[in-house]
Design a protein around this motif. Structure first.
Motif, PDB file in Angstrom:
ATOM      1  N   GLU A 211      -6.502  -5.180  -1.932  1.00  0.00           N
ATOM      2  CA  GLU A 211      -5.405  -5.473  -2.861  1.00  0.00           C
ATOM      3  C   GLU A 211      -4.278  -4.454  -2.683  1.00  0.00           C
ATOM      4  OE1 GLU A 211      -6.237  -4.546  -6.858  1.00  0.00           O
ATOM      5  OE2 GLU A 211      -4.402  -5.466  -7.617  1.00  0.00           O
ATOM      6  N   GLU A 212      -4.649  -3.180  -2.629  1.00  0.00           N
ATOM      7  CA  GLU A 212      -3.631  -2.146  -2.474  1.00  0.00           C
ATOM      8  C   GLU A 212      -2.887  -2.301  -1.156  1.00  0.00           C
ATOM      9  OE1 GLU A 212      -5.792   1.425  -3.042  1.00  0.00           O
ATOM     10  OE2 GLU A 212      -5.440   1.431  -5.197  1.00  0.00           O
ATOM     11  N   THR A 214      -2.525  -5.216   0.662  1.00  0.00           N
ATOM     12  CA  THR A 214      -1.670  -6.399   0.720  1.00  0.00           C
ATOM     13  C   THR A 214      -0.502  -6.281  -0.257  1.00  0.00           C
ATOM     14  OG1 THR A 214      -3.194  -7.491  -0.774  1.00  0.00           O
ATOM     15  CG2 THR A 214      -3.395  -8.034   1.538  1.00  0.00           C
ATOM     16  N   ASN A 215      -0.686  -5.544  -1.338  1.00  0.00           N
ATOM     17  CA  ASN A 215       0.430  -5.302  -2.266  1.00  0.00           C
ATOM     18  C   ASN A 215       1.446  -4.346  -1.672  1.00  0.00           C
ATOM     19  OD1 ASN A 215      -0.463  -6.853  -4.296  1.00  0.00           O
ATOM     20  ND2 ASN A 215      -1.182  -5.197  -5.597  1.00  0.00           N
ATOM     21  N   ARG A 216       1.068  -3.674  -0.630  1.00  0.00           N
ATOM     22  CA  ARG A 216       1.935  -2.678   0.011  1.00  0.00           C
ATOM     23  C   ARG A 216       2.225  -1.493  -0.917  1.00  0.00           C
ATOM     24  NH1 ARG A 216       0.825  -5.566   3.883  1.00  0.00           N
ATOM     25  NH2 ARG A 216       2.342  -6.481   5.327  1.00  0.00           N
ATOM     26  N   ILE A 217       1.309  -1.231  -1.845  1.00  0.00           N
ATOM     27  CA  ILE A 217       1.572  -0.081  -2.713  1.00  0.00           C
ATOM     28  C   ILE A 217       0.932   1.159  -2.125  1.00  0.00           C
ATOM     29  CG2 ILE A 217      -0.476  -0.305  -4.189  1.00  0.00           C
ATOM     30  CD1 ILE A 217       1.388   0.550  -6.504  1.00  0.00           C
ATOM     31  N   GLU A 219       1.179   2.810   0.593  1.00  0.00           N
ATOM     32  CA  GLU A 219       1.978   3.867   1.217  1.00  0.00           C
ATOM     33  C   GLU A 219       2.685   4.728   0.168  1.00  0.00           C
ATOM     34  OE1 GLU A 219       3.972   2.602   4.682  1.00  0.00           O
ATOM     35  OE2 GLU A 219       4.926   4.525   5.027  1.00  0.00           O
ATOM     36  N   VAL A 220       3.081   4.070  -0.923  1.00  0.00           N
ATOM     37  CA  VAL A 220       3.698   4.825  -2.018  1.00  0.00           C
ATOM     38  C   VAL A 220       2.689   5.837  -2.572  1.00  0.00           C
ATOM     39  CG1 VAL A 220       4.706   4.641  -4.325  1.00  0.00           C
ATOM     40  CG2 VAL A 220       5.168   2.876  -2.632  1.00  0.00           C
ATOM     41  N   ILE A 221       1.452   5.380  -2.717  1.00  0.00           N
ATOM     42  CA  ILE A 221       0.442   6.250  -3.325  1.00  0.00           C
ATOM     43  C   ILE A 221       0.018   7.366  -2.382  1.00  0.00           C
ATOM     44  CG2 ILE A 221      -1.895   6.307  -4.257  1.00  0.00           C
ATOM     45  CD1 ILE A 221      -1.305   3.622  -5.495  1.00  0.00           C
ATOM     46  N   VAL A 222      -0.198   7.033  -1.105  1.00  0.00           N
ATOM     47  CA  VAL A 222      -0.641   8.099  -0.206  1.00  0.00           C
ATOM     48  C   VAL A 222       0.481   9.078   0.128  1.00  0.00           C
ATOM     49  CG1 VAL A 222      -2.567   6.846   0.822  1.00  0.00           C
ATOM     50  CG2 VAL A 222      -0.321   6.740   1.908  1.00  0.00           C
ATOM     51  N   LEU A 426      -2.680   1.980   6.665  1.00  0.00           N
ATOM     52  CA  LEU A 426      -1.263   1.936   7.032  1.00  0.00           C
ATOM     53  C   LEU A 426      -0.994   1.012   8.217  1.00  0.00           C
ATOM     54  CD1 LEU A 426      -0.497   5.697   6.531  1.00  0.00           C
ATOM     55  CD2 LEU A 426       0.112   3.817   5.038  1.00  0.00           C
ATOM     56  N   TYR A 428      -0.623  -2.751   9.467  1.00  0.00           N
ATOM     57  CA  TYR A 428      -0.442  -4.105   8.958  1.00  0.00           C
ATOM     58  C   TYR A 428      -0.369  -5.091  10.114  1.00  0.00           C
ATOM     59  CZ  TYR A 428       1.006  -1.611   4.777  1.00  0.00           C
ATOM     60  OH  TYR A 428       1.056  -0.786   3.697  1.00  0.00           O
TER      61      TYR A 428
END
Lengths: 443, 306
Positions: A211-212, A214-217, A219-222, A426, A428
């Motif tokens: 989920e994280e 495919t949501n592309r979130i 990279e923001v978190i890491v 990271l 895709y």
């Protein structure tokens, strides 16, 4: 720790508020109860009273067969041939024909008794009829041998043999007489519980990672936390979700159980027992007393189990097994782009799990064998197999070896998973192969 | 050194046999908007990930404010990746709080600042909405807020304008300029050369893992000048060409009656002034412009030449 704590809290709080979590919490105990209750209920519904007609030309069993709750015997003087013709239109479930016999040849007779029916006769009806007739013929034979009828009746009062097993190896342990049935049930149950937990919540870890991604979130978190922190936060957070779910299940089931016990206790309160005792010539009351006795025995048996060892071990293997597999599930989630791509990587994880689930049966039959020993030490099978073995005696050194191996195994899978995860999350739009995973381990 | 915020010294990164970055040297002046340019697959994303400490370089040093770049410096960076998104099932407000806290803000402060930004963007009503209920542009706005919420010293924006309509794009553009005015430094990665000309003070161009060009935008454009001019005049085209023939080369011409537009390149040491002096007797000049290459021209030219 602060940031890992944040991640754990998010994973936990978003999941326990999900509708599916709440539904599962209530559905779980109901399903569990249903597994126990439905077969009994179905059996009781199915077996409406079945009337079996007896045509006894020999006069040996007449009026002597005992009817049960759902099988009633009726006797008929009708000639066999006409009774056979009428059977199809009658209400009788089946018809038993006991032909006449000569010279007291009971051996010859028992070969010629037959059951007639137009529909398939269910196995338990057949067995019941057989048992009843067998008993009656036995009596007849004893009578033919001139054995006193009074002696026969006396010996027939039910003999309930319970043979306890005394373990000589551990004399110090007062509770050494472990109960095999209960140990088996307990071992199987805790093994299954761990199996379900690993699959259910391991898959949640994997889905969360996907989920994280495919949501592309991700990279923001890491860019705020290390990938390892994110992975561990997720695994731990979901572990808490699972533990909460299980705790709620246990509480709810315990609630249902005590409610059930309450009603049972009322039924068998001491006053009632006395009343039943007084009524004791009546057959059903004797059954009730048996039930009370067996309940007391069951409580004794439960107390004989070494809970002080079992419960901490259960928690250890429960968590250890989950962490070991959870890390692998996280790695798969990190490597793929969508859930449909997980198939090829899932196989090596599910095989040891299913293998240990299947082997649990063998281990139950021989809990101290070589197979059981090794499977309970290898960390990929030990969480399930060791729990299956534990209610039977396991040598301390084997238990320690198993625990150490599980911890090492967890460290190992987490180390591998972290490497795959941090590269995979990271990446895709590329279909990942086993070769790629191998390469990532070396980055 | 004090006016350099961020410096990368000989950064290299390999993935197996593939060289993603080869000896990259870049320095980003404090308070500037720095464009990181390059074609797809040149290594920009890898470089940006290295700045964000997501990936470690194989060799090379990173300096932040003139000293070693530390793990905790990550909290002074705001990063809007090209591949970005939010948790779809989570509420906007809760999610912003979470991400702000991950960036090191405490809960109370994060709430206060979020309220400020939500008001500024007029999106207070979204607080309790789930992200999946938002349009792509709305989600982008939320993302921008989350990127700048902790008031980073260095803001890294990868294609920040994609997904925005022109109104919101200009809103974000103004915010970026505002943030720069407050003292932040911005690294800006984009393929849109017109935004580079509009916003960037200096750039670095990466191609095939190597830096092939860097400097301030005005310098680079000056450097790529070809002494080409466009002259619009009223008069006779033949007389005009006769007047310039020795000093310039005619590249293009357009004639509409006696209204002509010509593009020409001044040759050798000749100056525009002498050219004008030569042609003045033959026509009436309407406009005289130097043709400076656009960043887009420079981009294509350098990448193709590489």
């Amino acid at each position: 720790m602060g940031k890992i704590g944040l991640i754990i809290r998010r994973e936990y709080s978003t999941r326990v508020r999900k509708r599916s979590f709440i539904i599962m919490t209530f559905l779980g105990p109901i399903l569990m109860a249903a597994i126990g209750i439905v077969p009994v209920w179905l059996a009781s519904v199915n077996e409406s009273v079945r009337i079996v007609q007896i045509i006894d030309e020999s006069g040996t069993v007449e009026y002597k067969l005992k009817s049960s709750n759902n099988i009633k015997f009726v006797y008929s003087q009708q000639p066999f041939n006409s009774a056979k013709k009428q059977l199809e239109k009658s209400d009788f479930y089946a018809m038993v024909h006991i032909p006449s016999f000569k010279d007291g040849d009971l051996v010859h007779l028992q070969r010629n008794i037959k059951i007639y029916a137009y529909s398939q006769v269910s196995l338990n009806v057949k067995v019941y009829i057989q048992n009843q007739i067998e008993k009656q013929l036995e009596r007849e034979m004893l009578k033919a041998e001139n054995v006193d009828q009074a002696i026969v009746e006396r010996t027939e009062s039910t003999i309930d043999v319970q043979i306890p097993v005394i373990e000589l190896a551990d004399v110090k342990n007062k509770n050494a007489s472990a109960d095999v049935e209960l140990s088996t049930a307990l071992g199987a149950f805790s093994g299954i519980l761990i199996y379900i937990f690993i699959f259910l919540f391991g898959a949640q870890v994997m889905r969360g990672v996907i989920e994280e991604k495919t949501n592309r979130i991700v990279e923001v978190i890491v860019s705020s936390v290390k990938p390892f922190q994110l992975m561990m936060g997720k695994i731990i957070g979901i572990a808490f979700v699972g533990l909460t779910q299980f705790l709620l299940w246990i509480l709810l089931t315990a609630g249902i159980y005590t409610a059930f016990l309450g009603s049972v206790k009322q039924k068998f309160s001491s006053d009632n027992i006395e009343m039943i005792m007084k009524k004791s010539p009546d057959g059903t009351s004797v059954d009730d007393i048996d039930k009370i006795m067996s309940t007391q025995k069951a409580i004794e048996r439960v107390n004989q189990i070494n809970w002080g060892l079992l419960i901490p071990c259960f928690i250890f293997y429960f968590i250890g097994g989950y962490l070991l597999y959870g890390a692998l599930f996280a790695a798969i989630g990190g490597a793929v782009d969508s859930e449909s791509d997980t198939q090829q990587f899932m196989l090596p994880i599910t095989i040891p799990l299913i293998f240990s689930f299947v082997m649990a049966q063998t281990v139950l039959n021989d809990p101290t064998g070589t197979m059981a020993k090794w499977l309970s030490i290898i960390p990929f099978t030990s969480p399930i197999i060791m729990m299956v073995r534990l209610p039977f005696k396991v040598p301390v050194e084997e238990l320690i070896a198993s625990m150490v191996c599980l911890v090492l195994g967890f460290v190992f899978t987490t180390w591998i998973a972290a490497k795959i995860y941090r590269t995979g999350i990271l990446m895709y739009g590329k279909r990942i192969t086993w070769k790629d995973l191998g390469k990532w381990l070396r980055y | 050194m004090s006016n350099t915020l961020f410096e990368a010294q000989s950064i290299s990164k390999k993935y197996g046999d593939f060289v993603a970055l080869d000896n990259i040297n870049i320095s980003v002046p404090k308070g500037s908007i720095f464009g990181l340019l390059g074609p797809n697959g040149a290594g920009k994303t890898t470089f940006i990930r290295i700045i964000n400490q997501i990936t470690l370089p194989d060799t090379g040093n990173l300096l932040f404010n003139g000293r070693e770049f530390l793990t905790k410096d990550i909290e002074k960076i705001g990063y809007l990746p090209e591949e970005r998104g939010l948790y779809k099932k989570m509420q906007v407000g809760e999610q912003c709080l979470y991400l702000a806290q991950l960036r090191g803000l405490d809960k109370v402060e994060a709430k206060k600042r979020l309220r400020f930004w939500f008001e500024k963007f007029g999106i207070q009503g979204w607080w309790n909405k789930k992200v999946e209920e938002l349009s792509k542009g709305m989600a982008q706005k939320v993302q921008f807020v989350v990127t700048v919420i902790h008031e980073p010293e260095l803001l890294i924006l990868d294609e920040p304008f994609t997904g925005f309509d022109p109104v919101n794009a200009s809103l974000i553009r103004d915010e970026i300029l505002e943030i720069r005015k407050k003292g932040a430094t911005i690294i800006f990665s984009t393929h849109r050369m017109e935004t580079v000309e509009d916003l960037c003070d200096s750039i670095a161009l990466i191609n095939k893992s190597k830096k092939i060009l860097d400097g301030t935008v005005s310098e680079i454009r000056k450097q790529y000048k070809t002494n080409t001019f466009r002259i619009e005049f009223i008069g006779n085209l033949v007389n005009f060409t006769n007047a310039i023939w020795a000093g310039a080369e005619l590249l293009d011409k357009k004639q509409d009656g006696d209204h002509c537009t010509v593009t020409l390149k001044i040759l050798g040491q000749n100056s525009p002034n002498s050219l004008i002096a030569n042609v003045l007797p033959t026509c009436q000049i309407i406009s005289f412009n130097e043709i400076v290459p656009t960043m887009s021209d420079i981009f294509i030219k350098t990448v193709q030449a590489d």
